[in-house]
Design a protein around this motif. Structure first.
Motif, PDB file in Angstrom:
ATOM      1  N   THR A 150      44.033  54.077  16.164  1.00  0.00           N
ATOM      2  CA  THR A 150      43.820  55.185  17.089  1.00  0.00           C
ATOM      3  C   THR A 150      43.191  54.707  18.395  1.00  0.00           C
ATOM      4  N   ALA A 151      42.258  53.773  18.312  1.00  0.00           N
ATOM      5  CA  ALA A 151      41.639  53.235  19.527  1.00  0.00           C
ATOM      6  C   ALA A 151      42.662  52.489  20.381  1.00  0.00           C
ATOM      7  N   LEU A 152      43.546  51.736  19.732  1.00  0.00           N
ATOM      8  CA  LEU A 152      44.590  51.027  20.484  1.00  0.00           C
ATOM      9  C   LEU A 152      45.569  52.010  21.115  1.00  0.00           C
ATOM     10  N   VAL A 153      45.876  53.083  20.403  1.00  0.00           N
ATOM     11  CA  VAL A 153      46.734  54.131  20.975  1.00  0.00           C
ATOM     12  C   VAL A 153      46.026  54.796  22.155  1.00  0.00           C
ATOM     13  N   ALA A 154      44.730  55.020  22.040  1.00  0.00           N
ATOM     14  CA  ALA A 154      43.970  55.601  23.159  1.00  0.00           C
ATOM     15  C   ALA A 154      44.017  54.680  24.374  1.00  0.00           C
ATOM     16  N   ALA A 155      43.891  53.381  24.157  1.00  0.00           N
ATOM     17  CA  ALA A 155      43.956  52.425  25.269  1.00  0.00           C
ATOM     18  C   ALA A 155      45.337  52.455  25.926  1.00  0.00           C
ATOM     19  N   ALA A 156      46.380  52.490  25.109  1.00  0.00           N
ATOM     20  CA  ALA A 156      47.737  52.561  25.656  1.00  0.00           C
ATOM     21  C   ALA A 156      47.959  53.883  26.382  1.00  0.00           C
ATOM     22  N   THR A 157      47.429  54.959  25.834  1.00  0.00           N
ATOM     23  CA  THR A 157      47.563  56.281  26.454  1.00  0.00           C
ATOM     24  C   THR A 157      46.846  56.312  27.800  1.00  0.00           C
ATOM     25  N   ALA A 158      45.673  55.710  27.858  1.00  0.00           N
ATOM     26  CA  ALA A 158      44.935  55.655  29.124  1.00  0.00           C
ATOM     27  C   ALA A 158      45.755  54.893  30.165  1.00  0.00           C
ATOM     28  N   TRP A 159      46.278  53.760  29.767  1.00  0.00           N
ATOM     29  CA  TRP A 159      47.052  52.949  30.704  1.00  0.00           C
ATOM     30  C   TRP A 159      48.296  53.694  31.182  1.00  0.00           C
ATOM     31  N   VAL A 160      49.070  54.251  30.253  1.00  0.00           N
ATOM     32  CA  VAL A 160      50.313  54.949  30.614  1.00  0.00           C
ATOM     33  C   VAL A 160      50.015  56.178  31.458  1.00  0.00           C
ATOM     34  N   GLY A 161      49.025  56.971  31.049  1.00  0.00           N
ATOM     35  CA  GLY A 161      48.697  58.184  31.804  1.00  0.00           C
ATOM     36  C   GLY A 161      48.275  57.876  33.231  1.00  0.00           C
ATOM     37  N   LEU A 162      47.412  56.901  33.390  1.00  0.00           N
ATOM     38  CA  LEU A 162      46.947  56.549  34.733  1.00  0.00           C
ATOM     39  C   LEU A 162      48.053  55.879  35.553  1.00  0.00           C
ATOM     40  N   TYR A 163      48.872  55.075  34.904  1.00  0.00           N
ATOM     41  CA  TYR A 163      50.014  54.464  35.583  1.00  0.00           C
ATOM     42  C   TYR A 163      50.945  55.542  36.139  1.00  0.00           C
ATOM     43  N   GLU A 164      51.285  56.510  35.278  1.00  0.00           N
ATOM     44  CA  GLU A 164      52.172  57.589  35.725  1.00  0.00           C
ATOM     45  C   GLU A 164      51.529  58.427  36.820  1.00  0.00           C
ATOM     46  N   ALA A 165      50.251  58.713  36.694  1.00  0.00           N
ATOM     47  CA  ALA A 165      49.559  59.553  37.681  1.00  0.00           C
ATOM     48  C   ALA A 165      49.531  58.894  39.053  1.00  0.00           C
ATOM     49  N   PHE A 166      49.294  57.591  39.092  1.00  0.00           N
ATOM     50  CA  PHE A 166      49.120  56.918  40.371  1.00  0.00           C
ATOM     51  C   PHE A 166      50.396  56.327  40.958  1.00  0.00           C
ATOM     52  N   THR A 167      51.417  56.070  40.120  1.00  0.00           N
ATOM     53  CA  THR A 167      52.659  55.481  40.644  1.00  0.00           C
ATOM     54  C   THR A 167      53.804  56.481  40.714  1.00  0.00           C
ATOM     55  N   ALA A 168      53.679  57.602  40.010  1.00  0.00           N
ATOM     56  CA  ALA A 168      54.735  58.614  39.910  1.00  0.00           C
ATOM     57  C   ALA A 168      55.974  58.076  39.196  1.00  0.00           C
ATOM     58  N   ARG A 169      55.802  57.032  38.434  1.00  0.00           N
ATOM     59  CA  ARG A 169      56.903  56.463  37.644  1.00  0.00           C
ATOM     60  C   ARG A 169      56.678  56.782  36.173  1.00  0.00           C
ATOM     61  N   PRO A 170      57.639  57.390  35.515  1.00  0.00           N
ATOM     62  CA  PRO A 170      57.463  57.736  34.104  1.00  0.00           C
ATOM     63  C   PRO A 170      57.510  56.493  33.216  1.00  0.00           C
ATOM     64  N   ALA A 171      56.600  56.413  32.285  1.00  0.00           N
ATOM     65  CA  ALA A 171      56.574  55.310  31.332  1.00  0.00           C
ATOM     66  C   ALA A 171      56.636  55.816  29.896  1.00  0.00           C
ATOM     67  N   HIS A 172      56.389  57.101  29.701  1.00  0.00           N
ATOM     68  CA  HIS A 172      56.319  57.662  28.356  1.00  0.00           C
ATOM     69  C   HIS A 172      57.674  57.769  27.673  1.00  0.00           C
ATOM     70  N   ARG A 173      58.753  57.581  28.417  1.00  0.00           N
ATOM     71  CA  ARG A 173      60.089  57.712  27.824  1.00  0.00           C
ATOM     72  C   ARG A 173      60.339  56.678  26.736  1.00  0.00           C
ATOM     73  N   MET A 174      59.562  55.602  26.720  1.00  0.00           N
ATOM     74  CA  MET A 174      59.720  54.579  25.686  1.00  0.00           C
ATOM     75  C   MET A 174      59.447  55.140  24.296  1.00  0.00           C
ATOM     76  N   LEU A 175      58.631  56.191  24.213  1.00  0.00           N
ATOM     77  CA  LEU A 175      58.335  56.790  22.913  1.00  0.00           C
ATOM     78  C   LEU A 175      59.584  57.353  22.238  1.00  0.00           C
ATOM     79  N   ARG A 176      60.550  57.717  23.044  1.00  0.00           N
ATOM     80  CA  ARG A 176      61.795  58.272  22.492  1.00  0.00           C
ATOM     81  C   ARG A 176      62.628  57.222  21.776  1.00  0.00           C
TER      82      ARG A 176
END
Length: 144
Positions: A84-110
């Motif tokens: 769960t902690a590793l998922v939180a770290a990945a979530t923090a990175w992806v969320g902030l990446y998307e927020a600041f770059t406007a590039r979607p990264a979460h599509r990999m979950l599909r």
């Protein structure tokens, strides 16, 4: 990405980062449980009353080990907490990446099917709980 999506990504990423930052302020408990009492929370009622840990016993301790890069200690005290902690770290990175770059990264979950998510995740968490029950029942719960 639309502004609303970026805002949601910022909230999600920031929330995950906040969890990790709080974990960094806590000293991991040497007995494998109870680190959360450093936040003013009560001890686990189920563990206190029955000697059986709840399914999340040890998660805060595992988070506190993980943010210190003590992955072996985190895995030992609560494998589900490490995951769960590793998922939180990945979530923090992806969320902030998307927020600041406007590039979607979460599509990999599909790329992972729903069937895999619904079988692997419960297996991880129930297996981790069984491990925690074993540790507590044998008195080997601590990591220091």
């Amino acid at each position: 990405m639309p502004k609303l999506d970026r805002f949601v990504a910022l909230l999600v990423g920031g929330g995950a980062l906040a969890l990790l930052l709080v974990a960094a302020t806590l000293t991991p408990s040497s007995d494998g449980t109870g680190t959360h009492t450093g936040l003013g929370l009560a001890k686990c009622g189920l563990l206190e009353a029955s000697g059986v840990p709840c399914i999340t016993c040890g998660y805060t301790t595992a988070f506190a080990h993980t943010v210190r890069a003590n992955f072996v200690g985190a895995f030992f005290v609560q494998p589900g907490g490490l995951f769960t902690a590793l998922v939180a770290a990945a979530t923090a990175w992806v969320g902030l990446y998307e927020a600041f770059t406007a590039r979607p990264a979460h599509r990999m979950l599909r790329l992972v099917s729903l069937k895999v998510w619904l079988t692997v995740l419960p297996t991880i968490f129930l297996g981790a709980w069984a491990w925690k029950i074993y540790l507590i029942s044998t008195g080997k719960d601590g990591w220091d």
